[in-house]
Enzyme design. Structure first.
Site, PDB file in Angstrom:
ATOM      1  N   GLU A 153      66.550 -15.839  41.694  1.00  0.00           N
ATOM      2  CA  GLU A 153      65.101 -15.749  41.937  1.00  0.00           C
ATOM      3  C   GLU A 153      64.333 -15.182  40.744  1.00  0.00           C
ATOM      4  O   GLU A 153      63.529 -14.253  40.892  1.00  0.00           O
ATOM      5  CB  GLU A 153      64.844 -14.920  43.215  1.00  0.00           C
ATOM      6  CG  GLU A 153      65.558 -15.508  44.428  1.00  0.00           C
ATOM      7  CD  GLU A 153      65.464 -14.656  45.693  1.00  0.00           C
ATOM      8  OE1 GLU A 153      64.820 -13.594  45.655  1.00  0.00           O
ATOM      9  OE2 GLU A 153      66.038 -15.062  46.716  1.00  0.00           O
ATOM     10  N   ASN A 194      70.009 -19.411  40.613  1.00  0.00           N
ATOM     11  CA  ASN A 194      69.791 -19.717  42.032  1.00  0.00           C
ATOM     12  C   ASN A 194      68.366 -19.329  42.414  1.00  0.00           C
ATOM     13  O   ASN A 194      67.857 -18.297  41.971  1.00  0.00           O
ATOM     14  CB  ASN A 194      70.806 -18.879  42.847  1.00  0.00           C
ATOM     15  CG  ASN A 194      70.858 -19.221  44.309  1.00  0.00           C
ATOM     16  OD1 ASN A 194      70.951 -20.383  44.687  1.00  0.00           O
ATOM     17  ND2 ASN A 194      70.810 -18.198  45.170  1.00  0.00           N
ATOM     18  N   HIS A 230      65.798 -22.526  52.078  1.00  0.00           N
ATOM     19  CA  HIS A 230      65.281 -21.863  53.283  1.00  0.00           C
ATOM     20  C   HIS A 230      64.070 -22.665  53.744  1.00  0.00           C
ATOM     21  O   HIS A 230      62.989 -22.589  53.152  1.00  0.00           O
ATOM     22  CB  HIS A 230      64.871 -20.423  52.967  1.00  0.00           C
ATOM     23  CG  HIS A 230      66.037 -19.548  52.617  1.00  0.00           C
ATOM     24  ND1 HIS A 230      67.006 -19.202  53.532  1.00  0.00           N
ATOM     25  CD2 HIS A 230      66.397 -18.952  51.453  1.00  0.00           C
ATOM     26  CE1 HIS A 230      67.915 -18.429  52.949  1.00  0.00           C
ATOM     27  NE2 HIS A 230      67.571 -18.264  51.684  1.00  0.00           N
ATOM     28  N   GLU A 259      71.913 -21.638  50.464  1.00  0.00           N
ATOM     29  CA  GLU A 259      71.497 -20.706  51.537  1.00  0.00           C
ATOM     30  C   GLU A 259      70.737 -21.431  52.649  1.00  0.00           C
ATOM     31  O   GLU A 259      69.766 -20.901  53.201  1.00  0.00           O
ATOM     32  CB  GLU A 259      70.601 -19.590  50.957  1.00  0.00           C
ATOM     33  CG  GLU A 259      71.215 -18.837  49.797  1.00  0.00           C
ATOM     34  CD  GLU A 259      70.379 -17.659  49.301  1.00  0.00           C
ATOM     35  OE1 GLU A 259      69.407 -17.268  49.982  1.00  0.00           O
ATOM     36  OE2 GLU A 259      70.710 -17.135  48.228  1.00  0.00           O
ATOM     37  N   ASP A 261      68.903 -22.845  55.725  1.00  0.00           N
ATOM     38  CA  ASP A 261      68.580 -22.611  57.128  1.00  0.00           C
ATOM     39  C   ASP A 261      67.211 -23.226  57.392  1.00  0.00           C
ATOM     40  O   ASP A 261      66.461 -23.520  56.458  1.00  0.00           O
ATOM     41  CB  ASP A 261      68.651 -21.132  57.561  1.00  0.00           C
ATOM     42  CG  ASP A 261      67.907 -20.168  56.658  1.00  0.00           C
ATOM     43  OD1 ASP A 261      67.007 -20.601  55.920  1.00  0.00           O
ATOM     44  OD2 ASP A 261      68.219 -18.962  56.713  1.00  0.00           O
TER      45      ASP A 261
HETATM   46  O1  G3I Z   1      72.417  -1.559  55.673  1.00  0.00           O
HETATM   47  C1  G3I Z   1      71.162  -1.036  56.131  1.00  0.00           C
HETATM   48  C2  G3I Z   1      71.354  -0.160  57.347  1.00  0.00           C
HETATM   49  O2  G3I Z   1      72.121   0.946  56.996  1.00  0.00           O
HETATM   50  C3  G3I Z   1      69.981   0.241  57.891  1.00  0.00           C
HETATM   51  O3  G3I Z   1      70.145   0.950  59.073  1.00  0.00           O
HETATM   52  C4  G3I Z   1      69.117  -0.981  58.155  1.00  0.00           C
HETATM   53  C5  G3I Z   1      67.700  -0.603  58.606  1.00  0.00           C
HETATM   54  O4  G3I Z   1      66.748  -1.523  58.190  1.00  0.00           O
HETATM   55  O5  G3I Z   1      69.014  -1.730  56.955  1.00  0.00           O
HETATM   56  C6  G3I Z   1      70.260  -2.200  56.476  1.00  0.00           C
HETATM   57  O6  G3I Z   1      70.034  -2.940  55.319  1.00  0.00           O
HETATM   58  C7  G3I Z   1      69.472  -4.234  55.493  1.00  0.00           C
HETATM   59  C8  G3I Z   1      70.420  -5.243  54.865  1.00  0.00           C
HETATM   60  O7  G3I Z   1      69.849  -6.525  54.896  1.00  0.00           O
HETATM   61  C9  G3I Z   1      71.775  -5.293  55.568  1.00  0.00           C
HETATM   62  O8  G3I Z   1      71.611  -5.691  56.899  1.00  0.00           O
HETATM   63  C10 G3I Z   1      68.128  -4.291  54.798  1.00  0.00           C
HETATM   64  O9  G3I Z   1      67.206  -3.446  55.475  1.00  0.00           O
HETATM   65  C11 G3I Z   1      67.600  -5.696  54.776  1.00  0.00           C
HETATM   66  O10 G3I Z   1      66.433  -5.754  53.969  1.00  0.00           O
HETATM   67  C12 G3I Z   1      68.637  -6.612  54.184  1.00  0.00           C
HETATM   68  O11 G3I Z   1      68.119  -7.933  54.225  1.00  0.00           O
HETATM   69  C13 G3I Z   1      68.823  -8.889  53.444  1.00  0.00           C
HETATM   70  C14 G3I Z   1      67.855  -9.491  52.443  1.00  0.00           C
HETATM   71  O12 G3I Z   1      68.532 -10.497  51.700  1.00  0.00           O
HETATM   72  C15 G3I Z   1      67.303  -8.459  51.484  1.00  0.00           C
HETATM   73  O13 G3I Z   1      66.405  -9.031  50.614  1.00  0.00           O
HETATM   74  C16 G3I Z   1      69.349  -9.960  54.359  1.00  0.00           C
HETATM   75  O14 G3I Z   1      70.362  -9.422  55.223  1.00  0.00           O
HETATM   76  C17 G3I Z   1      69.939 -11.110  53.552  1.00  0.00           C
HETATM   77  O15 G3I Z   1      70.231 -12.189  54.390  1.00  0.00           O
HETATM   78  C18 G3I Z   1      68.922 -11.573  52.515  1.00  0.00           C
HETATM   79  O16 G3I Z   1      69.524 -12.580  51.744  1.00  0.00           O
HETATM   80  C19 G3I Z   1      68.672 -13.196  50.763  1.00  0.00           C
HETATM   81  C20 G3I Z   1      69.571 -13.629  49.621  1.00  0.00           C
HETATM   82  O17 G3I Z   1      70.333 -12.557  49.149  1.00  0.00           O
HETATM   83  C21 G3I Z   1      68.745 -14.234  48.483  1.00  0.00           C
HETATM   84  N1  G3I Z   1      67.897 -15.311  48.972  1.00  0.00           N
HETATM   85  C22 G3I Z   1      67.077 -15.004  50.120  1.00  0.00           C
HETATM   86  C23 G3I Z   1      67.926 -14.451  51.266  1.00  0.00           C
HETATM   87  C24 G3I Z   1      67.108 -14.204  52.504  1.00  0.00           C
HETATM   88  O18 G3I Z   1      66.154 -13.216  52.275  1.00  0.00           O
END
Ligand code: G3I
Length: 336
Positions: A153, A194, A230, A259, A261
Site C-alpha cells: 500500500e 501489493n 477488496h 486478499e 473479499d
Molecule cells: O490484537 C489486538 C487485541 O489485543 C485487542 O484486544 C484488540 C482490540 O481492538 O485489537 C487487536 O488487534 C487488532 C488486530 O487486527 C488483530 O485482531 C487491531 O485492533 C485491528 O486493527 C487489526 O485489524 C487488521 C487490519 O489489517 C489492520 O490494519 C485486520 O485484522 C486485518 O485483516 C487487516 O488486514 C489488511 C491487510 O494486512 C492489508 N490490506 C488490507 C487488509 C484489511 O484491512
C-alpha cells in the site's frame, strides 16, 4: 423360505445403502485447490487455526496456501525493539509445512501496524532498522515462504506515493532498497508489491504499473504485483480487471489476487449473495485467464472471521463460507 430370502434381500439392500452413504463425499464438488493450477489461499488468524477444529478442517481441505493475517506484521513480530514474538507466525508456518501448504508472507514494509518505537528513530536509524527487519524475518523463514509482500500500500488513490514514515524519513528510494534487501535475505522467495484499489486501470494502478516498470528497468528485483481485491457489491465490479492483470504480467512479473473479499450491506439476502457470487466468479475467472496469475487468495474464508464488520459498520458477509462454514453461493458459482 421365501420369507428368509426376502429378509436377506432387505439386509443386503440396507448394507448397499450404508456403503454408498459412507463412500459419498461430504460435498459433491472437489476442493477449490483441486480445480485450478493456481495456488488457492486464505488469510489465517493463528488463534482460529489453533482453537477451532472445524475451521482448520475446512482450511486444510479447500486451500493450498495461507497468508498470516496479522502475525507477520512488524508490530506483531517486534513490538519492542530487539524483542521478537515469533510464536504466532511460527504456528502458521508450521501448520503449512505439516499439511503441505504454501505460505505467502505478509508484510515487511507497511505504513500500518508497525511498532511505535520506529517513530523515535532518526533517518539513519530507521533505514538500518528496516534493513535489519527485512533480513531478520526473511532469514528466519528462508525457504519456507513462497512469496513476500515486501512493500504494501505505498500509493495514495491519486497515484502519488503515500507519505508514510518510510517515505518521509528515507525518501522514495526506500521501496527499491526494500526489494534489494529482501533479495539478499531470501533469494528464492518471489518479491511482491501489493495494494488495494488497483484492480481497474486508473491513477493508482497506472502509478503501480509505472513503478514496477521503472524498478525493473533499474534492475530492482520486483517479481510480482499483488491485487488485494477488496470489493463491495455496492460498487460495480472493477472494469478491465483481466486486462489490467495482463499488462502487469507483460512487464515480466507474476500477478496474484492476494486478499479477495466481497462485502455486502447487511442484512444479506439472496439477491446480494448472488451479486457477490458474480463478483467472486469474475475475479476468479480474471486470474484463470492470465497465464502469470499464480494465486487466488481470499482475506479469510469464513464470515466467522473477517476484518470487514470491524472496519465497515453495517457491512459484512464478505467471504466464500458462512459463519458455520457452509459454502455460500459464491463458492458454488466458482466450484459448481
Ligand atoms: O490484537 C489486538 C487485541 O489485543 C485487542 O484486544 C484488540 C482490540 O481492538 O485489537 C487487536 O488487534 C487488532 C488486530 O487486527 C488483530 O485482531 C487491531 O485492533 C485491528 O486493527 C487489526 O485489524 C487488521 C487490519 O489489517 C489492520 O490494519 C485486520 O485484522 C486485518 O485483516 C487487516 O488486514 C489488511 C491487510 O494486512 C492489508 N490490506 C488490507 C487488509 C484489511 O484491512
Amino acid at each position: 423360505m421365501a420369507r428368509t430370502i426376502q429378509r436377506w434381500a432387505a439386509v443386503l439392500a440396507l448394507g448397499a445403502c450404508l456403503i454408498t452413504w459412507q463412500a459419498a463425499p461430504a460435498s459433491a464438488a472437489p476442493p477449490l485447490k483441486d480445480i485450478t493450477s493456481r495456488y488457492v489461499g486464505s488469510a489465517v488468524p493463528a488463534t482460529a487455526l489453533a482453537n477451532e477444529a472445524d475451521y482448520r478442517t475446512t482450511l486444510t481441505r479447500e486451500f493450498d496456501s495461507v497468508t498470516p493475517e496479522n502475525e507477520m506484521k512488524w508490530a506483531s513480530l517486534e513490538p519492542n525493539r530487539g524483542q521478537y514474538n515469533w510464536s504466532a507466525a511460527d504456528s502458521i508456518v508450521n501448520y503449512a509445512r505439516q499439511n503441505g501448504k504454501s505460505v505467502r508472507g505478509h508484510t515487511l514494509v507497511w505504513h500500518n501496524q508497525y511498532p511505535g518505537w520506529l517513530n523515535n528513530l532518526s533517518a539513519g536509524e530507521l533505514r538500518a532498522a528496516v534493513q535489519q527487519h527485512i533480513t531478520t524475518v526473511m532469514t528466519r523463514y528462508q525457504g519456507k515462504i513462497r512469496a513476500w509482500d515486501v512493500v504494501n500500500e505505498v500509493f495514495n488513490e491519486d497515484g502519488t506515493l503515500r507519505d508514510s514514515i518510510f517515505r518521509q524519513k528515507l525518501g522514495d528510494g526506500y521501496i527499491a532498497d526494500a526489494f534489494r534487501w529482501a533479495k539478499q535475505a531470501d533469494p528464492g522467495a518471489k518479491l511482491y508489491i501489493n495494494d488495494y484499489n488497483v484492480e481497474w486501470q486508473g491513477a493508482k494502478s497506472n502509478a503501480m504499473y509505472e513503478l514496477v516498470k521503472s524498478l525493473r528497468q533499474q534492475g530492482v528485483p520486483v517479481e510480482g504485483a499483488g491485487f488485494q481485491t477488496h470489493l463491495s457489491t455496492q460498487y460495480g465490479f472493477p472494469g478491465g480487471f483481466q486486462a489490467n492483470l495482463q499488462r502487469f504480467a507483460d512487464l515480466g512479473v507474476d500477478v496474484a489476487i492476494t486478499e479477495a473479499d466481497v462485502r455486502i450491506q447487511l442484512p444479506a439476502d439472496a439477491a446480494k449473495l448472488s451479486k457477490q457470487a458474480d463478483y467472486f466468479d469474475q475475479a476468479w475467472d480474471a486470474c484463470q485467464a492470465v497465464g502469470r496469475c499464480v494465486e487466488f487468495t481470499t482475506w479469510g474464508f469464513t464470515d466467522r472471521h473477517s476484518w470487514v464488520p470491524g472496519t465497515f459498520p453495517g457491512e459484512g458477509a464478505a467471504c466464500l463460507f458462512d459463519e458455520s462454514l457452509k459454502p455460500k453461493p459464491a463458492y458454488t458459482r466458482i466450484n459448481p
